[in-house]
Design a protein around this motif. Sequence first.
Motif, PDB file in Angstrom:
ATOM      1  N   LEU A   1     -34.777 -19.413  47.848  1.00 16.88           N
ATOM      2  CA  LEU A   1     -34.466 -19.036  49.222  1.00 16.88           C
ATOM      3  C   LEU A   1     -35.486 -19.658  50.172  1.00 16.88           C
ATOM      4  N   ARG A   2     -36.749 -19.623  49.787  1.00 14.06           N
ATOM      5  CA  ARG A   2     -37.807 -20.221  50.617  1.00 14.06           C
ATOM      6  C   ARG A   2     -37.575 -21.718  50.763  1.00 14.06           C
ATOM      7  N   GLU A   3     -37.209 -22.388  49.662  1.00 14.11           N
ATOM      8  CA  GLU A   3     -36.941 -23.827  49.707  1.00 14.11           C
ATOM      9  C   GLU A   3     -35.775 -24.136  50.640  1.00 14.11           C
ATOM     10  N   ARG A   4     -34.747 -23.306  50.589  1.00 11.16           N
ATOM     11  CA  ARG A   4     -33.594 -23.522  51.460  1.00 11.16           C
ATOM     12  C   ARG A   4     -33.970 -23.361  52.929  1.00 11.16           C
ATOM     13  N   VAL A   5     -34.785 -22.352  53.231  1.00  3.09           N
ATOM     14  CA  VAL A   5     -35.193 -22.123  54.622  1.00  3.09           C
ATOM     15  C   VAL A   5     -36.032 -23.290  55.119  1.00  3.09           C
ATOM     16  N   LEU A   6     -36.965 -23.752  54.292  1.00  2.00           N
ATOM     17  CA  LEU A   6     -37.823 -24.871  54.700  1.00  2.00           C
ATOM     18  C   LEU A   6     -37.008 -26.154  54.873  1.00  2.00           C
ATOM     19  N   ALA A   7     -36.044 -26.382  53.984  1.00  2.00           N
ATOM     20  CA  ALA A   7     -35.194 -27.568  54.103  1.00  2.00           C
ATOM     21  C   ALA A   7     -34.362 -27.503  55.386  1.00  2.00           C
ATOM     22  N   LYS A   8     -33.874 -26.305  55.715  1.00  2.00           N
ATOM     23  CA  LYS A   8     -33.088 -26.146  56.928  1.00  2.00           C
ATOM     24  C   LYS A   8     -33.945 -26.416  58.163  1.00  2.00           C
ATOM     25  N   LYS A   9     -35.187 -25.939  58.143  1.00  2.00           N
ATOM     26  CA  LYS A   9     -36.086 -26.190  59.268  1.00  2.00           C
ATOM     27  C   LYS A   9     -36.367 -27.684  59.417  1.00  2.00           C
ATOM     28  N   ASP A  10     -36.551 -28.392  58.295  1.00  2.68           N
ATOM     29  CA  ASP A  10     -36.783 -29.839  58.350  1.00  2.68           C
ATOM     30  C   ASP A  10     -35.578 -30.562  58.943  1.00  2.68           C
ATOM     31  N   ARG A  11     -34.386 -30.163  58.518  1.00  6.15           N
ATOM     32  CA  ARG A  11     -33.166 -30.770  59.059  1.00  6.15           C
ATOM     33  C   ARG A  11     -33.077 -30.577  60.567  1.00  6.15           C
ATOM     34  N   GLN A  12     -33.382 -29.365  61.007  1.00  8.97           N
ATOM     35  CA  GLN A  12     -33.296 -29.080  62.443  1.00  8.97           C
ATOM     36  C   GLN A  12     -34.358 -29.856  63.225  1.00  8.97           C
TER      37      GLN A  12
END
Length: 170
Positions: free
Chosen positions: A137-148
Amino acid sequence: FDGVISISAVQWLCYANHKHHVPKLRLKRFFQTLYASLRRGGRAVIQLYAETPQQMELITNVAMAVGFTGGVVVDYPNSAKAKKMYLVLMTGPSQHLPASKVEEVRTRGRNEVDFESRRILKGNKRDRRQKLTDASLRERVLAKKDRQRKQGKEVRNDSKYSGRRRRNKF
């Protein structure tokens, strides 16, 4: 036109708000205009929710009197929520009616998309989220922040609390 699609338009013609409103004449005028606008061999599919069987019979009889061929197709006839009724009208020589959704699922080929399984998967989305570990879940949140960030959006900085679950307060 080759074809016409309508959702819930015809059923409103069945209501009479005043004494001088005659639903049968309204329906007749509607179907005459529809028949005139379709080319020979054209189809009209009308999704409707008739309140009573008499209302459905009135609509069908008026359409047939104008010159249409066809009939009613019911998807999911055994379901209270998913039941959908379609009035399939054709001009010109009579053709076969499309199969209802229940029959389609049984005869579906391998190359065709199965929308039913997609609907079932969509409903289980909550179950899939619960199976995620805290690390993923943490990896997904960080990846989403990078995309944004790459898209140029304003995003809060990463911290040791990013992607953590909130404490249950009750």
